[in-house]
Design an enzyme around this catalytic site. Structure first.
Site, PDB file in Angstrom:
ATOM      1  N   THR A   1       2.904   8.827   9.342  1.00  0.00           N
ATOM      2  CA  THR A   1       3.108   9.041   7.322  1.00  0.00           C
ATOM      3  C   THR A   1       2.243  10.135   7.270  1.00  0.00           C
ATOM      4  O   THR A   1       2.417  11.287   6.456  1.00  0.00           O
ATOM      5  CB  THR A   1       2.755   8.060   6.901  1.00  0.00           C
ATOM      6  OG1 THR A   1       3.645   6.630   7.395  1.00  0.00           O
ATOM      7  CG2 THR A   1       2.504   7.894   5.142  1.00  0.00           C
TER       8      THR A   1
ATOM      9  N   LYS B   1      -6.127  13.067   8.990  1.00  0.00           N
ATOM     10  CA  LYS B   1      -6.013  13.621   7.654  1.00  0.00           C
ATOM     11  C   LYS B   1      -6.635  15.680   7.722  1.00  0.00           C
ATOM     12  O   LYS B   1      -6.701  15.980   6.642  1.00  0.00           O
ATOM     13  CB  LYS B   1      -7.328  12.895   6.951  1.00  0.00           C
ATOM     14  CG  LYS B   1      -6.558  10.917   6.719  1.00  0.00           C
ATOM     15  CD  LYS B   1      -5.379  11.331   5.200  1.00  0.00           C
ATOM     16  CE  LYS B   1      -5.705  10.885   4.025  1.00  0.00           C
ATOM     17  NZ  LYS B   1      -4.362  11.385   3.470  1.00  0.00           N
TER      18      LYS B   1
ATOM     19  N   LEU C   1      -0.481  10.820  -2.745  1.00  0.00           N
ATOM     20  CA  LEU C   1      -1.405  10.058  -3.089  1.00  0.00           C
ATOM     21  C   LEU C   1      -0.722   9.035  -1.373  1.00  0.00           C
ATOM     22  O   LEU C   1      -1.634   8.714  -0.599  1.00  0.00           O
ATOM     23  CB  LEU C   1      -1.727   9.236  -4.294  1.00  0.00           C
ATOM     24  CG  LEU C   1      -2.783   9.573  -4.366  1.00  0.00           C
ATOM     25  CD1 LEU C   1      -2.474  11.218  -5.708  1.00  0.00           C
ATOM     26  CD2 LEU C   1      -3.143   8.771  -5.732  1.00  0.00           C
TER      27      LEU C   1
ATOM     28  N   ASP D   1       7.403   5.519  -4.358  1.00  0.00           N
ATOM     29  CA  ASP D   1       6.355   4.875  -3.313  1.00  0.00           C
ATOM     30  C   ASP D   1       7.669   4.390  -1.884  1.00  0.00           C
ATOM     31  O   ASP D   1       8.783   3.265  -3.104  1.00  0.00           O
ATOM     32  CB  ASP D   1       5.471   3.942  -3.988  1.00  0.00           C
ATOM     33  CG  ASP D   1       5.073   3.400  -3.009  1.00  0.00           C
ATOM     34  OD1 ASP D   1       3.593   3.094  -3.505  1.00  0.00           O
ATOM     35  OD2 ASP D   1       5.050   2.228  -1.624  1.00  0.00           O
ATOM     36  N   ASN D   2       7.118   3.808  -0.897  1.00  0.00           N
ATOM     37  CA  ASN D   2       8.074   2.639  -0.104  1.00  0.00           C
ATOM     38  C   ASN D   2       7.617   1.510  -0.010  1.00  0.00           C
ATOM     39  O   ASN D   2       8.824   0.167   0.316  1.00  0.00           O
ATOM     40  CB  ASN D   2       7.518   3.817   1.338  1.00  0.00           C
ATOM     41  CG  ASN D   2       7.043   3.225   2.064  1.00  0.00           C
ATOM     42  OD1 ASN D   2       5.602   2.919   1.856  1.00  0.00           O
ATOM     43  ND2 ASN D   2       6.450   3.840   3.185  1.00  0.00           N
TER      44      ASN D   2
ATOM     45  N   GLY E   1       0.378   2.041  -5.277  1.00  0.00           N
ATOM     46  CA  GLY E   1      -0.274   1.986  -4.747  1.00  0.00           C
ATOM     47  C   GLY E   1      -1.576   1.830  -5.408  1.00  0.00           C
ATOM     48  O   GLY E   1      -1.431   1.693  -7.264  1.00  0.00           O
ATOM     49  N   PHE E   2      -2.972   1.325  -5.182  1.00  0.00           N
ATOM     50  CA  PHE E   2      -3.152   0.858  -6.167  1.00  0.00           C
ATOM     51  C   PHE E   2      -4.176   2.028  -6.844  1.00  0.00           C
ATOM     52  O   PHE E   2      -4.690   2.068  -8.177  1.00  0.00           O
ATOM     53  CB  PHE E   2      -5.350   0.895  -4.964  1.00  0.00           C
ATOM     54  CG  PHE E   2      -6.506   0.622  -5.304  1.00  0.00           C
ATOM     55  CD1 PHE E   2      -7.142   0.329  -6.331  1.00  0.00           C
ATOM     56  CD2 PHE E   2      -7.330   1.661  -4.911  1.00  0.00           C
ATOM     57  CE1 PHE E   2      -8.306   0.340  -7.671  1.00  0.00           C
ATOM     58  CE2 PHE E   2      -9.154   1.188  -4.988  1.00  0.00           C
ATOM     59  CZ  PHE E   2      -9.032   1.096  -6.385  1.00  0.00           C
TER      60      PHE E   2
ATOM     61  N   GLY F   1       2.020  -0.359  -1.239  1.00  0.00           N
ATOM     62  CA  GLY F   1       1.928  -0.375  -2.336  1.00  0.00           C
ATOM     63  C   GLY F   1       2.945  -1.635  -3.196  1.00  0.00           C
ATOM     64  O   GLY F   1       3.147  -2.335  -2.453  1.00  0.00           O
TER      65      GLY F   1
ATOM     66  N   TYR G   1      -7.322   8.221  12.542  1.00  0.00           N
ATOM     67  CA  TYR G   1      -7.182   9.133  11.252  1.00  0.00           C
ATOM     68  C   TYR G   1      -7.518  10.043  10.974  1.00  0.00           C
ATOM     69  O   TYR G   1      -7.262  10.595   9.883  1.00  0.00           O
ATOM     70  CB  TYR G   1      -7.809   7.502  10.010  1.00  0.00           C
ATOM     71  CG  TYR G   1      -7.613   7.590   9.321  1.00  0.00           C
ATOM     72  CD1 TYR G   1      -6.491   7.328   8.620  1.00  0.00           C
ATOM     73  CD2 TYR G   1      -8.639   7.587   8.638  1.00  0.00           C
ATOM     74  CE1 TYR G   1      -6.270   7.489   6.850  1.00  0.00           C
ATOM     75  CE2 TYR G   1      -8.299   7.392   6.937  1.00  0.00           C
ATOM     76  CZ  TYR G   1      -6.987   7.094   6.051  1.00  0.00           C
ATOM     77  OH  TYR G   1      -6.750   7.312   5.043  1.00  0.00           O
TER      78      TYR G   1
END
Ligand code: UDP
Length: 319
Positions: free
Chosen positions: A95, A153, A76, A31-32, A10-11, A36, A149
């Site tokens: 996720t 989190k 992350l 990473d999936n 990812g970023f 990403g 969201y």
């Protein structure tokens, strides 16, 4: 040290990977590739000290394997970006809640220290000057995707905290405020790459609402230094830390600055929130971090200002 980065392509994950390698650590990047991108880590893939694993944090067996082979985990991987959360609410919840639960479960099994990246969305509509880690959360209905969201989190944070308090697993919670820089894409709503892309193409700059909402953007390189320092610090566990920038800017001002910087002919177009996201969408009018806690513990201090960040993003997109 050997580190696992979930969301490593990812970023932010890919910038963190560069920094870990630069100081001599070896890494596993999981990473999936849902958001990403392989191109973020293309320059790392031939290295002996880098292992790339294509897979999801929802795959418990895979997580068990990678977690057993590292000293620390930077967690992350998450569904991020307001647009993505609104478009794919179920996948995002799975996720961000189930995925994180698996991460902590496996970290506990193998005694792996975890740093988890949470978000300023935690604070919701609290517009107070300088949001501190102990400040209240002000949220709308959980039936609105944006607040779901924030809820997800928050559950991730509670899991991290409870694993530390109840089971003694070292966990560090970091709340990121609008992290920006090269490699970030505008596909999931992020404003700076979107405005820069629109300005370069000469398209209208889509400022949502009345454009008076403000944010403080922080350079990804500064955030990465904060993540490393907090992971390394022996007393960081069991607490949350804000990491974010200092300069507060409205979205209308941001649009004008980007148009000027690019030398673009683009005009600003104000787009109602209902049209931009979904019916009844609520934005945060203001989001300003208080980063005193991270500064006092590990000396966190953002060094790169907004103009310099914008310049880098323009160069990145032109490339
Ligand atoms: N935004 C905008 N135009 C866009 C994308 C975003 O005006 O094309 C606004 C968005 O409504 C918000 C701000 O820019 O007020 C920051 O949005 P972003 O998604 O980057 O971050 P967040 O909402 O999580 O702060």
């Amino acid at each position: 040290m050997r580190a696992l980065i979930t969301g490593g392509a990812g970023f932010i994950g890919s910038h963190l990977a560069d920094a870990l390698l630069a100081r001599g650590d070896s890494i596993i990047l999981l990473d999936n590739l849902s958001t990403g991108r392989l191109e973020n880590i293309e320059h790392l893939r031939q290295r002996d000290d880098v292992e790339f694993v294509l897979g999801s944090i929802l795959n418990a067996d895979l997580m068990d394997d990678v977690m057993s082979r590292v000293d620390v985990c930077f967690h992350l991987a998450a569904a991020v970006g307001v647009q993505l959360i609104v478009d794919k609410p179920l996948e995002s919840l799975a996720t961000n809640i189930r995925g994180s639960e698996i991460v902590f479960e496996k970290a506990h099994k193998h005694g792996t220290k975890v740093l988890v990246t949470s978000t300023s969305e935690i604070y919701g509509k609290n517009t107070s000057d300088k949001l501190g880690e102990e400040d209240d959360r002000i949220l709308g209905s959980p039936l609105k995707s944006r607040w779901s969201y924030s809820e997800a989190k928050a559950i991730e944070e509670i899991l991290a905290y409870t694993y530390w308090r109840q089971k003694g697993l070292p966990t560090v919670i970091v709340r990121l405020f609008n992290t920006v820089g090269p490699r970030q894409t505008g596909h999931y709503g992020m404003v700076i790459p979107r405005f820069v892309g629109q300005a370069i193409k000469g398209d209208a700059i889509t400022v949502y609402g009345d454009g008076q909402q403000t944010r403080c953007f922080c350079f990804v390189g500064d955030v990465v230094q904060g993540l490393l320092a907090l992971m390394d610090h022996p007393e960081a566990s069991g607490r949350a830390y804000n990491l974010g920038g200092v300069e507060e800017v409205s979205m209308e001002q941001l649009a004008t600055r980007i148009v000027d910087l690019v030398g673009s002919s683009s005009k600003v177009r104000f787009v109602p929130y209902d049209e931009a996201y979904e019916e009844g969408f609520e934005d945060m009018q203001r989001r300003v971090p208080d980063t005193t806690r991270a500064r006092e513990l590990v000396g966190f201090e953002p060094k790169v200002g907004l103009d310099e960040i914008l310049q880098m993003v323009v160069e990145d997109q032109r490339r």
